[in-house]
Design a protein around this motif. Structure first.
Motif, PDB file in Angstrom:
ATOM      1  N   THR A  36       0.761  -1.170   0.070  1.00  0.00           N
ATOM      2  CA  THR A  36      -0.087  -0.095   0.112  1.00  0.00           C
ATOM      3  C   THR A  36       0.821   1.249   0.100  1.00  0.00           C
ATOM      4  O   THR A  36       2.092   1.141   0.189  1.00  0.00           O
ATOM      5  N   PHE A  37       0.197   2.370  -0.324  1.00  0.00           N
ATOM      6  CA  PHE A  37       0.880   3.495  -0.363  1.00  0.00           C
ATOM      7  C   PHE A  37       1.745   3.972   0.822  1.00  0.00           C
ATOM      8  O   PHE A  37       1.392   3.790   2.165  1.00  0.00           O
ATOM      9  N   PHE A  38       2.977   4.220   0.675  1.00  0.00           N
ATOM     10  CA  PHE A  38       4.031   4.682   1.692  1.00  0.00           C
ATOM     11  C   PHE A  38       4.329   3.344   2.601  1.00  0.00           C
ATOM     12  O   PHE A  38       4.783   3.618   3.712  1.00  0.00           O
ATOM     13  N   HIS A  39       4.318   2.010   1.804  1.00  0.00           N
ATOM     14  CA  HIS A  39       4.717   1.007   2.421  1.00  0.00           C
ATOM     15  C   HIS A  39       5.615   0.359   1.437  1.00  0.00           C
ATOM     16  O   HIS A  39       5.542   0.782   0.405  1.00  0.00           O
ATOM     17  N   PHE A  40       6.485  -0.745   2.010  1.00  0.00           N
ATOM     18  CA  PHE A  40       7.568  -1.212   0.987  1.00  0.00           C
ATOM     19  C   PHE A  40       7.448  -2.491   1.681  1.00  0.00           C
ATOM     20  O   PHE A  40       7.175  -3.089   2.542  1.00  0.00           O
ATOM     21  N   ARG A  41       8.361  -3.247   0.629  1.00  0.00           N
ATOM     22  CA  ARG A  41       8.505  -4.871   0.896  1.00  0.00           C
ATOM     23  C   ARG A  41       9.951  -4.953   0.610  1.00  0.00           C
ATOM     24  O   ARG A  41      10.644  -4.334  -0.424  1.00  0.00           O
ATOM     25  N   GLN A  42      10.606  -5.677   1.371  1.00  0.00           N
ATOM     26  CA  GLN A  42      12.328  -6.044   1.217  1.00  0.00           C
ATOM     27  C   GLN A  42      12.490  -7.375   0.493  1.00  0.00           C
ATOM     28  O   GLN A  42      11.760  -8.313   0.488  1.00  0.00           O
ATOM     29  N   ASP A  43      13.665  -7.320  -0.069  1.00  0.00           N
ATOM     30  CA  ASP A  43      14.156  -8.597  -0.669  1.00  0.00           C
ATOM     31  C   ASP A  43      13.127  -9.413  -1.797  1.00  0.00           C
ATOM     32  O   ASP A  43      13.009 -10.594  -1.809  1.00  0.00           O
ATOM     33  N   VAL A  44      12.401  -8.415  -2.648  1.00  0.00           N
ATOM     34  CA  VAL A  44      11.575  -8.917  -3.681  1.00  0.00           C
ATOM     35  C   VAL A  44      12.561  -9.279  -4.817  1.00  0.00           C
ATOM     36  O   VAL A  44      13.539  -8.496  -5.133  1.00  0.00           O
ATOM     37  N   ASP A  45      12.238 -10.418  -5.321  1.00  0.00           N
ATOM     38  CA  ASP A  45      12.866 -10.820  -6.431  1.00  0.00           C
ATOM     39  C   ASP A  45      12.260 -10.131  -7.742  1.00  0.00           C
ATOM     40  O   ASP A  45      10.995 -10.519  -8.289  1.00  0.00           O
ATOM     41  N   ILE A  46      12.727  -9.236  -8.590  1.00  0.00           N
ATOM     42  CA  ILE A  46      12.332  -8.705  -9.595  1.00  0.00           C
ATOM     43  C   ILE A  46      13.144  -8.903 -10.642  1.00  0.00           C
ATOM     44  O   ILE A  46      14.157  -8.518 -10.840  1.00  0.00           O
ATOM     45  N   ALA A  47      12.775  -9.755 -11.630  1.00  0.00           N
ATOM     46  CA  ALA A  47      13.757 -10.054 -12.600  1.00  0.00           C
ATOM     47  C   ALA A  47      14.960 -10.804 -12.442  1.00  0.00           C
ATOM     48  O   ALA A  47      15.934 -10.413 -12.931  1.00  0.00           O
ATOM     49  N   GLY A  48      15.051 -11.317 -11.189  1.00  0.00           N
ATOM     50  CA  GLY A  48      16.214 -12.118 -10.631  1.00  0.00           C
ATOM     51  C   GLY A  48      17.273 -10.912  -9.880  1.00  0.00           C
ATOM     52  O   GLY A  48      18.215 -11.310  -9.439  1.00  0.00           O
ATOM     53  N   VAL A  49      16.649  -9.793  -9.735  1.00  0.00           N
ATOM     54  CA  VAL A  49      17.140  -8.792  -8.787  1.00  0.00           C
ATOM     55  C   VAL A  49      16.559  -8.657  -7.459  1.00  0.00           C
ATOM     56  O   VAL A  49      15.481  -8.361  -7.338  1.00  0.00           O
ATOM     57  N   LYS A  50      17.298  -8.529  -6.267  1.00  0.00           N
ATOM     58  CA  LYS A  50      17.068  -8.625  -5.215  1.00  0.00           C
ATOM     59  C   LYS A  50      16.428  -7.063  -4.935  1.00  0.00           C
ATOM     60  O   LYS A  50      17.303  -6.116  -4.952  1.00  0.00           O
ATOM     61  N   THR A  51      15.222  -6.657  -4.440  1.00  0.00           N
ATOM     62  CA  THR A  51      14.909  -5.211  -4.849  1.00  0.00           C
ATOM     63  C   THR A  51      14.025  -4.862  -3.403  1.00  0.00           C
ATOM     64  O   THR A  51      13.172  -5.485  -2.903  1.00  0.00           O
ATOM     65  N   LEU A  52      14.124  -3.722  -2.935  1.00  0.00           N
ATOM     66  CA  LEU A  52      13.518  -3.023  -1.984  1.00  0.00           C
ATOM     67  C   LEU A  52      12.417  -2.316  -2.645  1.00  0.00           C
ATOM     68  O   LEU A  52      12.803  -1.325  -3.529  1.00  0.00           O
ATOM     69  N   VAL A  53      11.092  -2.733  -2.860  1.00  0.00           N
ATOM     70  CA  VAL A  53       9.964  -2.258  -3.447  1.00  0.00           C
ATOM     71  C   VAL A  53       8.933  -1.333  -2.718  1.00  0.00           C
ATOM     72  O   VAL A  53       8.441  -1.872  -1.853  1.00  0.00           O
TER      73      VAL A  53
END
Length: 367
Positions: A167-184
């Motif tokens: 949701t708005f102004f929240h995030f998720r850590q260590d998301v796999d985006i196209a094989g790249v570890k990402t804070l989204v």
């Protein structure tokens, strides 16, 4: 020597035209500012914002330090939540505006403006007390911003993680985006839905190209600083160095929602800001729409309507442009509060000639 982000090598491939932006060599546009602006409003745009700074504060006293440094209240923050805030000087003037990300119970990531990285880090270190470590990670972290109504659909193609749950102004850590570890992070600087993506600097080019490839059908475009500025301006999102600086308080700048004078903890600038709240500010940022011909530009003087040549200016334009979405010549102006009511007639000095304008509601654009 201008600084470069990890994505610099890709700019030429996508037609990027670079400029000096606060000591960084960054793309002002790839196709055209108008085309990129409309892509974000209607489809999606991808920005390289890796010039932004990231500072990690962690340790048992991390929250105390954050509370003392910042005007907003971080006490009720949950893990994986972000808030917008300002850091102020004792005078109430702004050191910087920033995002706070709560990574863990005693760990926070501060995302600061590129032109302020060294100044901010020095300020944070000089003011921090207690058991904390402060680490400038700006060189190790790259940031991409995918913004626009089709941002989620594009990014969802590249991950098995359900992005609709962020949701708005929240995030998720260590998301796999196209094989790249990402804070989204569901945040942005355009007035549209979208994400800011934090990755290891070494992975930035891979992620950039994967997103552009995934978003072809949706009409995603690489976007530069020009569109970023017109988009944030229409949404009335302030820019440090224009709407915000050491001589402008958060209350004058219109970001009083991020100032929590009622929080129990003392914070730098609290006394000055409490006094401003009690007495009222003598000037504030307002929206300006030109009635006569001319575009209000940063630094142009604003005068009371019908004032004489000898009368002093009542303020000045902080940002202004011809709005690509609304097709109007609009500005933000810091002016005396007596003239700040919506519908007040004023005059803007454009190239030595005073041109009629009127104060209007902001934001100029809201999705």
């Amino acid at each position: 020597m201008l600084k470069r982000t990890p994505l610099f090598e890709l700019y030429a491939k996508y037609g990027g035209k670079t400029v000096d932006f606060g000591g960084w060599e960054l793309p002002v546009q790839f196709s055209s500012i108008l085309e990129e602006h409309h892509a974000v409003r209607n489809n999606a745009g991808l920005f390289d914002v890796s010039h932004m700074g990231e500072v990690l504060i962690k340790g048992p006293d991390a929250e105390k330090v954050i509370q003392y440094l910042c005007t907003n209240d971080s006490a009720s923050m949950q893990k994986n939540q972000a808030i917008y805030t300002a850091m102020c000087y004792p005078s109430g003037g702004i050191v910087d505006d920033l995002l706070i990300y709560k990574i863990e119970e005693h760990e926070y990531l501060l995302v600061i403006n590129a032109s302020n990285i060294d100044k901010d880090v020095d300020w944070i270190v000089s003011q921090a007390k207690g058991d904390v470590t402060i680490e400038n990670q700006s060189d190790r972290i790259a940031q991409l911003a995918l913004q626009g109504p089709k941002a989620e659909a594009i990014l969802q193609k590249l991950t098995s993680s359900d992005l609709s749950g962020i949701t708005f102004f929240h995030f998720r850590q260590d998301v796999d985006i196209a094989g790249v570890k990402t804070l989204v992070s569901r945040t942005g600087y355009t007035g549209e839905d979208g994400f800011e993506l934090y990755v290891d600097a070494l992975d930035a080019c891979t992620l950039w190209e994967k997103i552009l490839e995934a978003g072809k059908e949706e009409g995603v475009l690489p976007c530069g600083l020009g569109a970023r500025d017109t988009l944030r301006f229409e949404a009335r999102l302030p820019l440090y160095g224009q709407e915000l600086d050491k001589d402008i308080s958060p209350l004058e700048a219109g970001i009083g929602f991020a100032v929590k004078v009622a929080k129990e903890e003392d914070f730098i600038g609290k006394e000055a800001l409490v006094r401003q709240k009690q007495e009222g500010v003598s000037r504030k940022i307002v929206g300006i729409e030109m009635v006569g011909r001319g575009i209000p530009r940063n630094g142009y003087s604003v005068y009371a309507s019908g004032s004489s040549e000898e009368d002093e200016a009542i303020g000045y334009i902080t940002s202004g442009t011809q709005s690509p979405t609304l097709k109007k010549n609009l500005g933000l102006a810091l002016i005396q509060t007596d003239f700040a009511s919506v519908g007040t007639q004023v005059e803007v000095e454009v190239r030595g000639k005073r041109v009629e304008a009127i104060t209007v509601k902001t934001p100029f654009y809201k999705r």
